[in-house]
Write an enzyme that holds these catalytic residues in place. Sequence first.
Site, PDB file in Angstrom:
ATOM      1  N   TYR A   1       0.913  -1.291  -0.022  1.00 21.75           N
ATOM      2  CA  TYR A   1      -0.161  -0.128   0.239  1.00 21.75           C
ATOM      3  C   TYR A   1       0.264   1.112   0.071  1.00 21.75           C
ATOM      4  CZ  TYR A   1      -2.914   4.222   1.934  1.00 21.75           C
ATOM      5  OH  TYR A   1      -3.922   5.159   1.950  1.00 21.75           O
TER       6      TYR A   1
HETATM    7  O1  LIG Z   1      -2.183   6.912   7.904  1.00 21.17           O
HETATM    8  C1  LIG Z   1      -2.484   6.638   7.316  1.00 21.17           C
HETATM    9  O2  LIG Z   1      -1.370   7.325   6.291  1.00 21.17           O
HETATM   10  C2  LIG Z   1      -3.184   4.894   7.357  1.00 21.17           C
HETATM   11  O3  LIG Z   1      -3.682   4.891   8.341  1.00 21.17           O
HETATM   12  C3  LIG Z   1      -5.085   4.372   8.060  1.00 21.17           C
HETATM   13  O4  LIG Z   1      -3.425   3.122   8.601  1.00 21.17           O
HETATM   14  P1  LIG Z   1      -3.320   2.358  10.221  1.00 21.17           P
HETATM   15  O5  LIG Z   1      -2.429   3.919  10.435  1.00 21.17           O
HETATM   16  O6  LIG Z   1      -2.065   1.299  10.137  1.00 21.17           O
HETATM   17  O7  LIG Z   1      -4.318   2.257  11.126  1.00 21.17           O
HETATM   18  P2  LIG Z   1      -5.467   1.498  11.285  1.00 21.17           P
HETATM   19  O8  LIG Z   1      -5.132   0.325  10.536  1.00 21.17           O
HETATM   20  O9  LIG Z   1      -6.955   2.015  12.012  1.00 21.17           O
HETATM   21  O10 LIG Z   1      -4.744   0.404  12.383  1.00 21.17           O
HETATM   22  C4  LIG Z   1      -3.966   1.706  13.384  1.00 21.17           C
HETATM   23  C5  LIG Z   1      -3.537   0.394  14.550  1.00 21.17           C
HETATM   24  O11 LIG Z   1      -4.210   0.189  15.075  1.00 21.17           O
HETATM   25  C6  LIG Z   1      -3.324  -1.579  15.155  1.00 21.17           C
HETATM   26  N1  LIG Z   1      -4.357  -2.897  14.754  1.00 21.17           N
HETATM   27  C7  LIG Z   1      -4.300  -2.077  14.211  1.00 21.17           C
HETATM   28  C8  LIG Z   1      -6.015  -3.285  13.642  1.00 21.17           C
HETATM   29  C9  LIG Z   1      -6.137  -4.207  14.526  1.00 21.17           C
HETATM   30  O12 LIG Z   1      -6.989  -5.173  14.799  1.00 21.17           O
HETATM   31  N2  LIG Z   1      -5.237  -4.011  16.209  1.00 21.17           N
HETATM   32  C10 LIG Z   1      -4.548  -3.269  16.375  1.00 21.17           C
HETATM   33  O13 LIG Z   1      -3.253  -3.504  17.259  1.00 21.17           O
HETATM   34  C11 LIG Z   1      -1.812  -0.821  14.067  1.00 21.17           C
HETATM   35  O14 LIG Z   1      -1.170  -2.089  14.324  1.00 21.17           O
HETATM   36  C12 LIG Z   1      -2.413   0.570  13.818  1.00 21.17           C
HETATM   37  O15 LIG Z   1      -1.067   0.786  15.054  1.00 21.17           O
HETATM   38  C13 LIG Z   1      -5.343   3.763   6.582  1.00 21.17           C
HETATM   39  O16 LIG Z   1      -6.444   2.570   7.139  1.00 21.17           O
HETATM   40  C14 LIG Z   1      -4.102   4.379   5.539  1.00 21.17           C
HETATM   41  O17 LIG Z   1      -6.042   4.004   4.757  1.00 21.17           O
HETATM   42  C15 LIG Z   1      -3.542   5.605   5.296  1.00 21.17           C
HETATM   43  O18 LIG Z   1      -3.006   5.689   4.389  1.00 21.17           O
END
Ligand SMILES: O=C(O)[C@H]1O[C@H](OP(=O)(O)OP(=O)(O)OC[C@H]2O[C@@H](n3ccc(=O)[nH]c3=O)[C@H](O)[C@@H]2O)[C@H](O)[C@@H](O)[C@@H]1O
Length: 430
Positions: A241
């Site tokens: 991504y």
């Molecule tokens: O800032 C960005 O660029 C990105 O932000 C998000 O990605 P992400 O930060 O990974 O957001 P989440 O999927 O909501 O995860 C947030 C946090 O929760 C954690 N997480 C996620 C899912 C889960 O089941 N458990 C968990 O601890 C992840 O590791 C991460 O640290 C968006 O999903 C992306 O599309 C975007 O581009």
Amino acid sequence: MRGLEEEFIPSTPGKFKDKTYYSSNRQFHRCFASTSTMFLWALFLLALTASYLSFQSFMDSGTRYLSSTGSLHWEKQVRDSAQIHRVNGMSVLVTGAAGFVGSHVSIALKKRGDGVVGIDNFNNYYDPSLKKARKNLLNLQNVYLIEGDINDVRMLTKLFDIVAFTHVMHLAAQAGVRYAMENPKSYVHSNIAGLVTLLEACKNANPQPAIVWASSSSVYGLNEKVPFSESDRTDQPASLYAATKKAGEEITHTYNHIYGLSITGLRFFTVYGPWGRPDMAYFSFTRNILQGKPITVYRGKNRVDLARDFTYIDDIVKGCVGSLDTAGKSTGSGGKKRAPAMFRIFNLGNTSPVTVPMMVAMLEKHLKVKAKKHVLDMPGNGDVPFTHANISLAHKELGYKPTTNLQTGLGKFVRWYLSYYGYSQEKSIK
Ligand SMILES: O=C(O)[C@H]1O[C@H](OP(=O)(O)OP(=O)(O)OC[C@H]2O[C@@H](n3ccc(=O)[nH]c3=O)[C@H](O)[C@@H]2O)[C@H](O)[C@@H](O)[C@@H]1O
């Protein structure tokens, strides 16, 4: 030789082929014993079939005329929606307009009098009914939303033929960091092929629009220097991504350099809020907590908590609108660059990272329900341990200044969630 009946009755299966007609039905033969009577009946059936077929095709073309892409009715809807209703307003094509950020930005633009036309392919990466509900919101604001893909060259060409869009707000993308391991091709389809198709259409358009588009904080990948500044290295993506978003930054640079397209890339930092994306952690955690199901909280190396610079949707919308307002004009025409054009990249974050367990604690407080937490070491699935935006450039150039902290923003999200999914306060908050 084939008989008359065989000659005129369609040979492929379809509604006109009545098998009983061919069967040697005795009653049928009794009624139509004489050859001449049979001949007359055959002629009659033939005429009936022919008139039915022409009526069908008349109806089909009529429906197409009324509703399909390129029809006069469609053109009128597009033109009306693109109409500017304020002095010095803009006419914006918003891609991904049924998405989280796309729907919010479209409404904000329309409300202040800009012309807005949306496109969305309504894919099923997450529940399309939420996208349909956002579409209904757009309808209420008189934003016309085209169901189409940014890879559809003909549709894009047609759109730029009928509207002189001043700006394109490009938010259509395959989002999600971890899903890239499941479906890598969808990232190439939307974030690479779709982007190039859109840029081609923009470069050929006359006048060329200025483009503002969504990159991602994930381009910082394994960068360890904090906070992340636009000038930091972005050549170590941790997920496909992130790699496609980084590729997008390079691709847009090429179109800026060769064709004079004005480009502003926005690196969004974990955007959240009402009408958000169900695949994101804060959203799926809320759903599971309310349903009494466990949530998985990832943890980084050496048991360090993961952290994100969670950014509230209204702040992001202000950053998007500010980018559109300050974007310079594209300089090309007829596919040729006439002068250097603007090329910018901004972080749109919140500047105050919060750990994932703290985010969960805030949700628990708003929901008044304790989460069942499973803590798991972060799998090698493309995640990065933390994000933290330096937003001084966006502040200086766009006047960007986020005002909603995570505690307040999650409160607003939870209120929306409970109301949207039909929870009464008593039902959810035990
Ligand atoms: O800032 C960005 O660029 C990105 O932000 C998000 O990605 P992400 O930060 O990974 O957001 P989440 O999927 O909501 O995860 C947030 C946090 O929760 C954690 N997480 C996620 C899912 C889960 O089941 N458990 C968990 O601890 C992840 O590791 C991460 O640290 C968006 O999903 C992306 O599309 C975007 O581009």
